[in-house]
Design a protein around this motif. Structure first.
Motif, PDB file in Angstrom:
ATOM      1  N   ALA A   2     -62.023 -16.267 -36.876  1.00 53.47           N
ATOM      2  CA  ALA A   2     -62.872 -16.296 -35.694  1.00 53.47           C
ATOM      3  C   ALA A   2     -64.336 -16.545 -36.044  1.00 53.47           C
ATOM      4  O   ALA A   2     -65.217 -16.326 -35.235  1.00 53.47           O
ATOM      5  CB  ALA A   2     -62.752 -14.974 -34.937  1.00 53.47           C
ATOM      6  N   ALA A  36     -55.219 -22.668 -28.425  1.00 56.72           N
ATOM      7  CA  ALA A  36     -55.656 -21.383 -28.960  1.00 56.72           C
ATOM      8  C   ALA A  36     -55.366 -20.217 -28.028  1.00 56.72           C
ATOM      9  O   ALA A  36     -55.221 -19.076 -28.480  1.00 56.72           O
ATOM     10  CB  ALA A  36     -57.159 -21.436 -29.271  1.00 56.72           C
ATOM     11  N   VAL A  37     -55.264 -20.458 -26.743  1.00 55.09           N
ATOM     12  CA  VAL A  37     -55.078 -19.370 -25.777  1.00 55.09           C
ATOM     13  C   VAL A  37     -53.777 -19.476 -24.987  1.00 55.09           C
ATOM     14  O   VAL A  37     -53.435 -18.573 -24.222  1.00 55.09           O
ATOM     15  CB  VAL A  37     -56.265 -19.298 -24.788  1.00 55.09           C
ATOM     16  N   HIS A  45     -53.184 -17.235 -21.483  1.00 57.21           N
ATOM     17  CA  HIS A  45     -54.266 -17.600 -20.565  1.00 57.21           C
ATOM     18  C   HIS A  45     -53.704 -18.222 -19.284  1.00 57.21           C
ATOM     19  O   HIS A  45     -54.126 -17.901 -18.170  1.00 57.21           O
ATOM     20  CB  HIS A  45     -55.189 -18.583 -21.292  1.00 57.21           C
ATOM     21  N   GLU A  70     -65.642 -17.996 -29.486  1.00 60.78           N
ATOM     22  CA  GLU A  70     -64.945 -16.976 -30.263  1.00 60.78           C
ATOM     23  C   GLU A  70     -65.558 -15.585 -30.243  1.00 60.78           C
ATOM     24  O   GLU A  70     -64.933 -14.631 -30.734  1.00 60.78           O
ATOM     25  CB  GLU A  70     -64.835 -17.429 -31.726  1.00 60.78           C
ATOM     26  N   ALA A  98     -62.793 -17.090 -25.109  1.00 58.59           N
ATOM     27  CA  ALA A  98     -61.387 -16.833 -25.425  1.00 58.59           C
ATOM     28  C   ALA A  98     -61.009 -15.371 -25.253  1.00 58.59           C
ATOM     29  O   ALA A  98     -59.930 -15.056 -24.732  1.00 58.59           O
ATOM     30  CB  ALA A  98     -61.082 -17.288 -26.850  1.00 58.59           C
ATOM     31  N   ASN A  99     -61.877 -14.468 -25.680  1.00 64.85           N
ATOM     32  CA  ASN A  99     -61.568 -13.047 -25.556  1.00 64.85           C
ATOM     33  C   ASN A  99     -61.678 -12.552 -24.128  1.00 64.85           C
ATOM     34  O   ASN A  99     -61.067 -11.538 -23.773  1.00 64.85           O
ATOM     35  CB  ASN A  99     -62.502 -12.231 -26.457  1.00 64.85           C
ATOM     36  N   SER A 144     -58.332 -14.523 -22.059  1.00 58.46           N
ATOM     37  CA  SER A 144     -56.974 -14.593 -22.593  1.00 58.46           C
ATOM     38  C   SER A 144     -56.703 -13.402 -23.502  1.00 58.46           C
ATOM     39  O   SER A 144     -57.606 -12.883 -24.162  1.00 58.46           O
ATOM     40  CB  SER A 144     -56.777 -15.891 -23.391  1.00 58.46           C
ATOM     41  N   GLN A 184     -55.630 -15.269 -28.871  1.00 59.60           N
ATOM     42  CA  GLN A 184     -56.659 -16.113 -29.446  1.00 59.60           C
ATOM     43  C   GLN A 184     -56.190 -16.536 -30.838  1.00 59.60           C
ATOM     44  O   GLN A 184     -56.094 -15.699 -31.738  1.00 59.60           O
ATOM     45  CB  GLN A 184     -58.015 -15.398 -29.567  1.00 59.60           C
ATOM     46  N   TYR A 199     -57.601 -19.039 -33.280  1.00 57.24           N
ATOM     47  CA  TYR A 199     -58.694 -19.972 -33.510  1.00 57.24           C
ATOM     48  C   TYR A 199     -58.358 -21.033 -34.548  1.00 57.24           C
ATOM     49  O   TYR A 199     -59.033 -22.058 -34.632  1.00 57.24           O
ATOM     50  CB  TYR A 199     -59.950 -19.202 -33.926  1.00 57.24           C
TER      51      TYR A 199
END
Length: 483
Positions: free
Chosen positions: A38, A178-179, A183, A267, A273-274, A277, A280, A282
């Protein structure tokens, strides 16, 4: 336009991709990506977008980028006179700024922000645009809409345009990977939420942003997620890629003047992302940049309906054409299908073209009668056709254990007692069985007929195919408007 449940389609789409399981969501017991994964994600991506050259793109990736562009222009023209766009044009026209860019298939001109929005809306109205099957992102809408509007205001070579398009698609699909699927599962429309990054990256690349400015552009994009799945079934659904195009362009323009953001907006603990979703990964964003291309996995719908019906339409068209079938010859059509087919598309008696998109009975019947499954086959006219309606009653789908979502087994019993059979493992339009260039051209013509004259349609297609060699990419936009 309403759409069938996307989460259910994900299984069908994902299974059609060899090797995609390696990048699926981790099992609950799997350890999360470590802190190192991350670190500097936004900056690493920004550096790649700023530095990546057209010469570095492998030829197959350039080719797929060209196909992506051609398909997008075709669907944008096709949707240009739908009620959704008529409403949007009427609503925004009194507030538009200088007439900097045109709309495909129409005569109005808008400022680039509104032009990007409206072309993005138009390209998604029929739910017939390109699809990155691993995430169900429709990549071209946000990206191409933003950078073509920009290219009309400030000349851009076709070579630079195509490079930016590929980089934008790569950016949004990697961020989506990534999600996804977490998500998406909670209700976000990932074409809008990830697409804004693609639009910002592509526009920023064409504007010559520095690495730091690109970091800020991605950060500003992260602050503008747009699109909820609750909107599916309304005009709001096509709003999402249109708004993602405008938001991404807006982010790049601000960043070009040094409007700042956090350096870790993707990140960071309270970053994109956090925040949106529970998954994560990355590594999907940063690993293999310049060597593994998500843009090369883009696919194009041959049929204007949900993915789960595509195998049956493919089988019906093949059997019809090979045997020169006419409706009066057909006594019964048996289908062995996955449960999702009846769950999502089980309407036996659709009353409108829109409902026809959710009817396996109509999809098979119209394919057997007309040998196609384009937008014209999912119109009110087709649904109400008495010959097609009669044939719908002869279609018998049966849920069958062992049949995968991307498969179908079709048996047609003829009036004279003969039977014809076809099994589809991967329908046309999948990664394993992609649409050919000729297929894409036929789709383009089918969408543009009645909107632009034939000679103009051919001219626009030729410009799309030659995008990498054009001195001015804006020529495509200028060639595709009504005069």
């Amino acid at each position: 336009m309403p759409s069938i449940d996307r989460r259910a389609l994900i299984g069908a789409a994902s299974l059609a991709l060899a090797g995609s399981a390696a990048r699926a969501a981790p099992e609950p017991s799997a350890p999360p990506a470590g802190p190192a994964a991350a670190r500097d994600v936004t900056r690493t991506l920004a550096r790649y977008v700023v530095d990546a050259r057209f010469e570095d793109l492998p030829e197959p990736v350039r080719r797929e980028g060209t196909r992506t562009f051609l398909n997008w222009v075709g669907v944008a023209i096709g949707g240009s006179h739908h009620e959704t766009l008529d409403v949007a044009v009427a609503a925004l026209q009194p507030f538009s700024g200088p007439p900097q860019a045109g709309l495909f298939g129409r005569s109005e001109r808008f400022d680039i922000m509104n032009a990007a929005f409206l072309n993005g809306v138009s390209s998604h109205i029929f739910d017939y645009d390109d699809t990155h099957l691993k995430t169900v992102i429709h990549p071209a809408g946000p990206v191409a809409s933003a950078i073509l509007a920009l290219a009309e205001m400030r000349p851009v070579s076709g070579r630079d345009f195509l490079n930016a398009l590929v980089l934008g698609v790569e950016t949004e699909c990697r961020i989506g990977n990534a999600v996804y699927p977490n998500h998406y599962d909670v209700g976000w429309h990932i074409t809008g939420t990830a697409g804004v990054f693609g639009a910002a990256a592509a526009a920023g690349r064409l504007m010559g942003l520095t690495e730091q400015q690109m970091v800020w552009a991605l950060g500003l994009a992260a602050s503008q997620p747009v699109g909820l799945r609750e909107s599916f079934g309304s005009m709001n659904k096509s709003f999402n890629p249109g708004r993602a195009a405008t938001n991404g362009l807006f982010a790049a323009i601000l960043a070009s003047k040094n409007y700042t953001s956090s350096d870790g907006m993707i990140e960071a603990k309270r970053g994109w992302a956090n925040t949106i979703s529970t998954k994560q990964d990355y590594r999907e964003i940063t690993e293999g940049l310049g060597s593994r291309y998500e843009a090369a996995l883009n696919t194009y719908k041959p049929f204007a309906c949900g993915i789960v019906m595509h195998p049956a339409i493919d089988a019906a068209v093949q059997l019809r054409n090979e045997n020169r079938l006419t409706p009066d010859q057909i006594r019964r059509v048996d289908l062995k299908v996955h449960p999702l087919v009846l769950e999502l598309t089980g309407k036996t008696a659709p009353r409108s073209g829109l409902e026809g998109k959710f009817s396996i009975y109509h999809a098979v019947a119209v394919a057997l009668v007309e040998g196609a499954g384009g937008e014209k086959q999912f119109s009110d006219r087709a649904v109400r056709d008495p010959v097609i309606a009669a044939l719908r009653g002869k279609v018998v789908p049966t849920v069958t254990p062992g049949v995968k979502p991307e498969q179908v087994e079709m048996t047609i019993t003829l009036a004279d007692g003969r039977t014809l059979s076809r099994q589809i493992e991967h329908a046309v339009g999948s990664v394993e069985n992609p649409m050919t260039d000729a297929d894409l051209e036929r789709k383009f013509v089918d969408l543009a007929e009645g909107i632009l004259p034939d000679a103009q349609i051919r001219r626009v297609m030729a410009l799309c195919w030659d995008i990498a060699n054009l001195k001015d990419a804006g020529d495509v936009a200028r060639a595709g408007v009504q005069v």
